[in-house]
Motif scaffolding. Structure first.
Motif, PDB file in Angstrom:
ATOM      1  N   GLU A 116       0.828  -1.203   0.000  1.00  0.00           N
ATOM      2  CA  GLU A 116       0.000   0.000   0.000  1.00  0.00           C
ATOM      3  C   GLU A 116       0.863   1.254   0.000  1.00  0.00           C
ATOM      4  N   LEU A 117       1.966   1.238   0.739  1.00  0.00           N
ATOM      5  CA  LEU A 117       2.883   2.378   0.727  1.00  0.00           C
ATOM      6  C   LEU A 117       3.397   2.639  -0.682  1.00  0.00           C
ATOM      7  N   LYS A 118       3.724   1.564  -1.391  1.00  0.00           N
ATOM      8  CA  LYS A 118       4.237   1.701  -2.756  1.00  0.00           C
ATOM      9  C   LYS A 118       3.133   2.135  -3.712  1.00  0.00           C
ATOM     10  N   LEU A 119       1.926   1.572  -3.553  1.00  0.00           N
ATOM     11  CA  LEU A 119       0.819   1.869  -4.457  1.00  0.00           C
ATOM     12  C   LEU A 119       0.423   3.340  -4.395  1.00  0.00           C
ATOM     13  N   TRP A 120       0.364   3.901  -3.206  1.00  0.00           N
ATOM     14  CA  TRP A 120      -0.074   5.284  -3.036  1.00  0.00           C
ATOM     15  C   TRP A 120       1.075   6.278  -3.064  1.00  0.00           C
ATOM     16  N   GLY A 121       2.296   5.800  -3.293  1.00  0.00           N
ATOM     17  CA  GLY A 121       3.432   6.700  -3.433  1.00  0.00           C
ATOM     18  C   GLY A 121       3.816   7.412  -2.159  1.00  0.00           C
ATOM     19  N   SER A 148       3.348  10.434   5.870  1.00  0.00           N
ATOM     20  CA  SER A 148       2.477  10.758   4.737  1.00  0.00           C
ATOM     21  C   SER A 148       1.417   9.679   4.531  1.00  0.00           C
ATOM     22  N   ALA A 149       1.745   8.424   4.841  1.00  0.00           N
ATOM     23  CA  ALA A 149       0.754   7.348   4.742  1.00  0.00           C
ATOM     24  C   ALA A 149      -0.329   7.513   5.798  1.00  0.00           C
ATOM     25  N   LEU A 150       0.044   7.914   6.987  1.00  0.00           N
ATOM     26  CA  LEU A 150      -0.931   8.088   8.062  1.00  0.00           C
ATOM     27  C   LEU A 150      -1.849   9.272   7.789  1.00  0.00           C
ATOM     28  N   ARG A 151      -1.310  10.321   7.153  1.00  0.00           N
ATOM     29  CA  ARG A 151      -2.124  11.519   6.922  1.00  0.00           C
ATOM     30  C   ARG A 151      -3.255  11.279   5.923  1.00  0.00           C
ATOM     31  N   SER A 190      -6.901  10.539  10.673  1.00  0.00           N
ATOM     32  CA  SER A 190      -5.950  11.642  10.779  1.00  0.00           C
ATOM     33  C   SER A 190      -6.599  12.917  10.265  1.00  0.00           C
ATOM     34  N   PHE A 191      -6.767  13.885  11.124  1.00  0.00           N
ATOM     35  CA  PHE A 191      -7.297  15.175  10.697  1.00  0.00           C
ATOM     36  C   PHE A 191      -6.769  16.235  11.656  1.00  0.00           C
ATOM     37  N   GLY A 192      -6.947  17.485  11.280  1.00  0.00           N
ATOM     38  CA  GLY A 192      -6.369  18.565  12.056  1.00  0.00           C
ATOM     39  C   GLY A 192      -4.943  18.834  11.618  1.00  0.00           C
ATOM     40  N   SER A 193      -4.349  19.853  12.169  1.00  0.00           N
ATOM     41  CA  SER A 193      -2.981  20.211  11.806  1.00  0.00           C
ATOM     42  C   SER A 193      -1.986  19.225  12.398  1.00  0.00           C
ATOM     43  N   SER A 194      -0.914  18.963  11.667  1.00  0.00           N
ATOM     44  CA  SER A 194       0.132  18.067  12.150  1.00  0.00           C
ATOM     45  C   SER A 194       1.451  18.465  11.520  1.00  0.00           C
ATOM     46  N   ASP A 209       9.956  11.071  15.523  1.00  0.00           N
ATOM     47  CA  ASP A 209      10.069  11.605  14.165  1.00  0.00           C
ATOM     48  C   ASP A 209      10.015  10.438  13.178  1.00  0.00           C
ATOM     49  N   LEU A 210       8.895  10.317  12.455  1.00  0.00           N
ATOM     50  CA  LEU A 210       8.708   9.198  11.531  1.00  0.00           C
ATOM     51  C   LEU A 210       9.546   9.339  10.270  1.00  0.00           C
ATOM     52  N   THR A 211      10.047  10.538   9.977  1.00  0.00           N
ATOM     53  CA  THR A 211      10.846  10.716   8.766  1.00  0.00           C
ATOM     54  C   THR A 211      12.228  10.070   8.887  1.00  0.00           C
ATOM     55  N   LEU A 212      12.625   9.680  10.087  1.00  0.00           N
ATOM     56  CA  LEU A 212      13.928   9.048  10.282  1.00  0.00           C
ATOM     57  C   LEU A 212      13.924   7.567   9.922  1.00  0.00           C
ATOM     58  N   ILE A 213      12.733   7.004   9.660  1.00  0.00           N
ATOM     59  CA  ILE A 213      12.632   5.586   9.337  1.00  0.00           C
ATOM     60  C   ILE A 213      12.339   5.431   7.858  1.00  0.00           C
ATOM     61  N   PRO A 214      13.240   4.848   7.079  1.00  0.00           N
ATOM     62  CA  PRO A 214      12.985   4.685   5.635  1.00  0.00           C
ATOM     63  C   PRO A 214      11.798   3.769   5.381  1.00  0.00           C
TER      64      PRO A 214
END
Length: 208
Positions: free
Chosen positions: A10-15, A21-24, A29-33, A82-87
């Motif tokens: 699913e991560l690959k399919l939705w880019g 970005s997958a969680l958003r 997931s709603f509201g500012s983040s 920080d989720l951006t630290l995990i490839p």
């Protein structure tokens, strides 16, 4: 409690280039983040935010264990993970408990829990690459990731992985609606500013 699963396909399919970005894109997931953007006051750090209650109310686990907080952002309770630290190449599946888990984990899980399951038995080699661009202006996105795994013994497994992501910014001057607020040629004034020389149009009339 209800659990949502997001696997690597699913991560690959939705880019999705990051777990955040997958969680958003999910309904819970709603509201500012926080996002991976580092412009307009952004820090480039992104955490999970379930039901809009904030990063500090959503607990992030890695293989079922509590992850460390990002003390550079938030400063409360050690900050958020920080989720951006995990490839994304390292992620096998994402489990999300969308109901509060504070009874099991404490007050930082009052909104819910995100559990990142990493590859632990992948064997072989895999590479993924993608490119996308906008039709107006150069806001291209480029991603590349690789994953290689091998079983060394019955109890030992070796995995090598990495990912790279780049996105070009969209400047105010790249769009007709925001590139100029100077109306002196029309008998008006220059209503632009050094930081945002933008304008919007309402019913054919230009307004700042």
């Amino acid at each position: 409690m209800p659990v949502t699963w997001i696997d690597q396909e699913e991560l690959k399919l939705w880019g999705d280039h990051t777990a955040s970005s997958a969680l958003r894109t999910q309904a819970f997931s709603f509201g500012s983040s926080n996002t991976e953007n580092d412009s307009n006051g952004g820090t480039g750090s992104a955490g999970a935010n379930i039901r809009g209650l904030g990063n500090l109310s959503t607990l992030t686990l890695i293989n079922g264990r509590r992850s460390g907080g990002n003390s550079a952002v938030g400063f409360q309770h050690g900050g958020f993970a920080d989720l951006t630290l995990i490839p994304t190449a390292a992620i096998k599946e994402i489990e999300v408990a969308t109901d509060g888990s504070s009874v099991a984990y404490g007050s930082d899980a009052v909104a819910g829990t995100v559990n990142l399951l990493l590859h632990d038995n992948f064997e072989g080699n895999r590479m993924d690459a993608s490119f996308s661009n906008t039709s107006d202006g150069d806001a291209s996105e480029k991603t590349f990731s690789f994953l290689s795994g091998q079983a060394l013994s019955e109890s030992t497994h070796l995995a090598l992985l990495g990912s790279w992501y780049q996105r070009n910014s969209i400047e105010a001057r790249d769009r007709e609606i925001s590139k100029d607020a100077d109306r002196r040629s029309q008998g008006g004034q220059n209503q632009g500013s050094p930081t945002y020389p933008g304008r919007i149009q309402v019913d054919g009339q230009s307004m700042c």
